[in-house]
Motif scaffolding. Structure first.
Motif, PDB file in Angstrom:
ATOM      1  N   TYR A 170       0.864  -1.178   0.000  1.00  0.00           N
ATOM      2  CA  TYR A 170       0.000   0.000   0.000  1.00  0.00           C
ATOM      3  C   TYR A 170       0.906   1.234   0.000  1.00  0.00           C
ATOM      4  N   PRO A 171       0.852   2.061  -1.019  1.00  0.00           N
ATOM      5  CA  PRO A 171       1.810   3.165  -1.146  1.00  0.00           C
ATOM      6  C   PRO A 171       1.795   4.115   0.042  1.00  0.00           C
ATOM      7  N   TRP A 172       0.632   4.389   0.606  1.00  0.00           N
ATOM      8  CA  TRP A 172       0.563   5.318   1.731  1.00  0.00           C
ATOM      9  C   TRP A 172       1.086   4.700   3.021  1.00  0.00           C
ATOM     10  N   ILE A 173       1.217   3.386   3.067  1.00  0.00           N
ATOM     11  CA  ILE A 173       1.887   2.747   4.206  1.00  0.00           C
ATOM     12  C   ILE A 173       3.392   2.790   4.001  1.00  0.00           C
ATOM     13  N   ARG A 174       3.837   2.395   2.824  1.00  0.00           N
ATOM     14  CA  ARG A 174       5.277   2.400   2.550  1.00  0.00           C
ATOM     15  C   ARG A 174       5.876   3.790   2.738  1.00  0.00           C
ATOM     16  N   THR A 175       5.170   4.813   2.260  1.00  0.00           N
ATOM     17  CA  THR A 175       5.668   6.184   2.396  1.00  0.00           C
ATOM     18  C   THR A 175       5.842   6.557   3.860  1.00  0.00           C
ATOM     19  N   ARG A 176       4.873   6.213   4.678  1.00  0.00           N
ATOM     20  CA  ARG A 176       4.937   6.550   6.101  1.00  0.00           C
ATOM     21  C   ARG A 176       6.016   5.742   6.823  1.00  0.00           C
ATOM     22  N   VAL A 177       6.167   4.466   6.460  1.00  0.00           N
ATOM     23  CA  VAL A 177       7.215   3.643   7.076  1.00  0.00           C
ATOM     24  C   VAL A 177       8.590   4.192   6.732  1.00  0.00           C
ATOM     25  N   GLU A 178       8.801   4.516   5.467  1.00  0.00           N
ATOM     26  CA  GLU A 178      10.108   5.029   5.041  1.00  0.00           C
ATOM     27  C   GLU A 178      10.420   6.380   5.664  1.00  0.00           C
ATOM     28  N   ALA A 179       9.384   7.143   5.998  1.00  0.00           N
ATOM     29  CA  ALA A 179       9.583   8.450   6.624  1.00  0.00           C
ATOM     30  C   ALA A 179       9.694   8.351   8.141  1.00  0.00           C
ATOM     31  N   GLY A 180       9.541   7.135   8.684  1.00  0.00           N
ATOM     32  CA  GLY A 180       9.628   6.956  10.127  1.00  0.00           C
ATOM     33  C   GLY A 180       8.380   7.384  10.874  1.00  0.00           C
ATOM     34  N   ARG A 181       7.267   7.542  10.170  1.00  0.00           N
ATOM     35  CA  ARG A 181       6.025   7.983  10.804  1.00  0.00           C
ATOM     36  C   ARG A 181       5.136   6.805  11.195  1.00  0.00           C
ATOM     37  N   LEU A 182       5.498   5.610  10.744  1.00  0.00           N
ATOM     38  CA  LEU A 182       4.674   4.421  11.004  1.00  0.00           C
ATOM     39  C   LEU A 182       5.587   3.219  11.167  1.00  0.00           C
ATOM     40  N   THR A 183       5.312   2.392  12.158  1.00  0.00           N
ATOM     41  CA  THR A 183       6.093   1.169  12.356  1.00  0.00           C
ATOM     42  C   THR A 183       5.182  -0.043  12.234  1.00  0.00           C
ATOM     43  N   LEU A 184       5.751  -1.139  11.745  1.00  0.00           N
ATOM     44  CA  LEU A 184       5.017  -2.382  11.549  1.00  0.00           C
ATOM     45  C   LEU A 184       5.577  -3.456  12.473  1.00  0.00           C
ATOM     46  N   HIS A 185       4.682  -4.246  13.069  1.00  0.00           N
ATOM     47  CA  HIS A 185       5.082  -5.251  14.043  1.00  0.00           C
ATOM     48  C   HIS A 185       4.329  -6.561  13.798  1.00  0.00           C
ATOM     49  N   GLY A 186       5.040  -7.671  13.932  1.00  0.00           N
ATOM     50  CA  GLY A 186       4.424  -8.987  13.822  1.00  0.00           C
ATOM     51  C   GLY A 186       4.461  -9.690  15.166  1.00  0.00           C
ATOM     52  N   TRP A 187       3.294  -9.994  15.718  1.00  0.00           N
ATOM     53  CA  TRP A 187       3.184 -10.665  17.014  1.00  0.00           C
ATOM     54  C   TRP A 187       2.487 -12.015  16.848  1.00  0.00           C
ATOM     55  N   TYR A 188       2.812 -12.924  17.770  1.00  0.00           N
ATOM     56  CA  TYR A 188       2.233 -14.282  17.730  1.00  0.00           C
ATOM     57  C   TYR A 188       1.859 -14.701  19.146  1.00  0.00           C
ATOM     58  N   PHE A 189       0.578 -14.976  19.337  1.00  0.00           N
ATOM     59  CA  PHE A 189       0.069 -15.424  20.629  1.00  0.00           C
ATOM     60  C   PHE A 189       0.106 -16.941  20.670  1.00  0.00           C
ATOM     61  N   ASP A 190       0.936 -17.483  21.549  1.00  0.00           N
ATOM     62  CA  ASP A 190       1.033 -18.928  21.730  1.00  0.00           C
ATOM     63  C   ASP A 190      -0.022 -19.342  22.756  1.00  0.00           C
ATOM     64  N   ILE A 191      -1.146 -19.834  22.279  1.00  0.00           N
ATOM     65  CA  ILE A 191      -2.246 -20.199  23.164  1.00  0.00           C
ATOM     66  C   ILE A 191      -1.853 -21.302  24.135  1.00  0.00           C
ATOM     67  N   GLU A 192      -1.073 -22.247  23.656  1.00  0.00           N
ATOM     68  CA  GLU A 192      -0.705 -23.384  24.496  1.00  0.00           C
ATOM     69  C   GLU A 192       0.178 -22.959  25.664  1.00  0.00           C
ATOM     70  N   ALA A 193       1.118 -22.087  25.409  1.00  0.00           N
ATOM     71  CA  ALA A 193       2.070 -21.685  26.449  1.00  0.00           C
ATOM     72  C   ALA A 193       1.648 -20.419  27.183  1.00  0.00           C
ATOM     73  N   GLY A 194       0.691 -19.683  26.614  1.00  0.00           N
ATOM     74  CA  GLY A 194       0.315 -18.408  27.223  1.00  0.00           C
ATOM     75  C   GLY A 194       1.414 -17.377  27.083  1.00  0.00           C
ATOM     76  N   ALA A 195       2.089 -17.391  25.936  1.00  0.00           N
ATOM     77  CA  ALA A 195       3.225 -16.493  25.710  1.00  0.00           C
ATOM     78  C   ALA A 195       2.972 -15.615  24.491  1.00  0.00           C
ATOM     79  N   LEU A 196       3.756 -14.546  24.377  1.00  0.00           N
ATOM     80  CA  LEU A 196       3.652 -13.624  23.247  1.00  0.00           C
ATOM     81  C   LEU A 196       5.020 -13.499  22.594  1.00  0.00           C
ATOM     82  N   LEU A 197       5.067 -13.747  21.291  1.00  0.00           N
ATOM     83  CA  LEU A 197       6.304 -13.636  20.530  1.00  0.00           C
ATOM     84  C   LEU A 197       6.215 -12.450  19.575  1.00  0.00           C
TER      85      LEU A 197
END
Length: 221
Positions: A170-197
C-alpha cells in the motif's frame, strides 16, 4: 437464552464500569471522533480478543479482525472491507503503528494446509485463504518432512510475515514507514504456552516478548 443473558449481564457490567460518573466514556465522548495510536490486525478466533490480551481500554486500539489475520496485497480487486479499514486507520486516524497478531491453533491456517472446504456451495473460506497461499507453499517446500503440528505453526508465523510484506504494497503505508512515521510489528500469541512472541527483523525470527508463566510460580503453596 442463557448465552444471551450472559451477554446482557456483561453489558450491564460494562455500563457500570465505563458510563458511570467520571467513567471512561465521559472523557471519550468529549473528544470529536476517536484517536487510537495503534491499528491491530487480528484473527476472528473467539479465543484471541485483542483488547483482552493487551489489557486495552475502549479507544486504545483500532482493530481489524478477519480469518487468520490476513492482509491482502494492494490491488484493484483487493477485498475492500479489510483494505478500507486499514486505509482509514492509517490515512484517516494516522495511527503510529500497525500490529499483525497471529496465534497458535489457527483454524484458518489449518483449513489452508488441509484444503478444507467448509461450505462447498460458496467456499468463501477457501477463497479468502488463498491470500496466504505463498506461506503454505513456503512451508510445504521447506518443511514437508516435519510433523503436521510443526507445519501448522510454521505457516502461522509465515502468514504474519506475508501480511507485513503485503502492508508495504500500500503506497501510503510504505511512504509513512520510510519516513519513520509508522512502524510495523508482527506478534504471535502462543495459546498453548500463554506467551507472546514478536518478529525481530534483525534476527529474522520470532523471539519471546512475554515469556510463559513459570509453572512453579503458579503452584499453590
Amino acid at each position: 437464552m442463557h448465552e444471551l443473558q450472559k451477554f446482557i449481564s456483561g453489558f450491564l457490567k460494562f455500563q457500570e464500569n465505563y458510563f458511570g460518573e467520571d467513567g471512561l466514556f465521559e472523557r471519550l465522548k468529549l473528544h470529536e471522533g476517536q484517536h487510537p495510536t495503534t491499528l491491530l490486525i487480528g484473527c476472528c478466533d473467539s479465543r484471541v480478543d485483542p483488547a483482552l490480551l493487551t489489557g486495552c481500554d475502549p479507544g486504545d486500539l483500532f482493530v481489524v479482525r478477519n480469518v487468520a489475520n490476513l492482509v491482502p496485497t494492494c490491488t484493484p480487486d483487493a477485498p475492500p472491507g479489510v483494505s478500507s479499514a486499514i486505509e482509514f486507520a492509517v490515512c484517516g486516524l494516522e495511527v503510529e503503528r500497525v500490529i499483525v497478531l497471529g496465534h497458535a491453533r489457527c483454524g484458518g491456517i489449518r483449513a489452508l494446509l488441509q484444503g478444507q472446504v467448509v461450505a462447498p456451495d460458496t467456499d468463501f473460506l477457501g477463497r479468502w485463504m488463498r491470500f496466504a497461499a505463498p506461506a503454505k507453499a513456503k512451508v510445504q517446500r521447506e518443511l514437508a518432512h516435519r510433523p503436521e503440528a510443526d507445519q501448522q505453526r510454521a505457516c502461522e508465523l509465515a502468514s504474519i510475515l506475508l501480511s507485513l510484506d503485503n502492508l508495504l504494497s500500500y503506497p501510503w503505508i510504505r511512504t509513512r514507514v520510510e519516513a519513520g512515521r509508522l512502524t510495523l510489528h508482527g506478534w504471535y500469541f502462543d495459546i498453548e504456552a500463554g506467551a507472546l512472541l514478536a518478529y525481530s527483523p534483525r534476527r529474522q525470527e520470532f523471539l519471546p516478548l512475554v515469556c510463559p508463566l513459570d509453572p512453579a510460580a503458579r503452584a499453590p503453596r
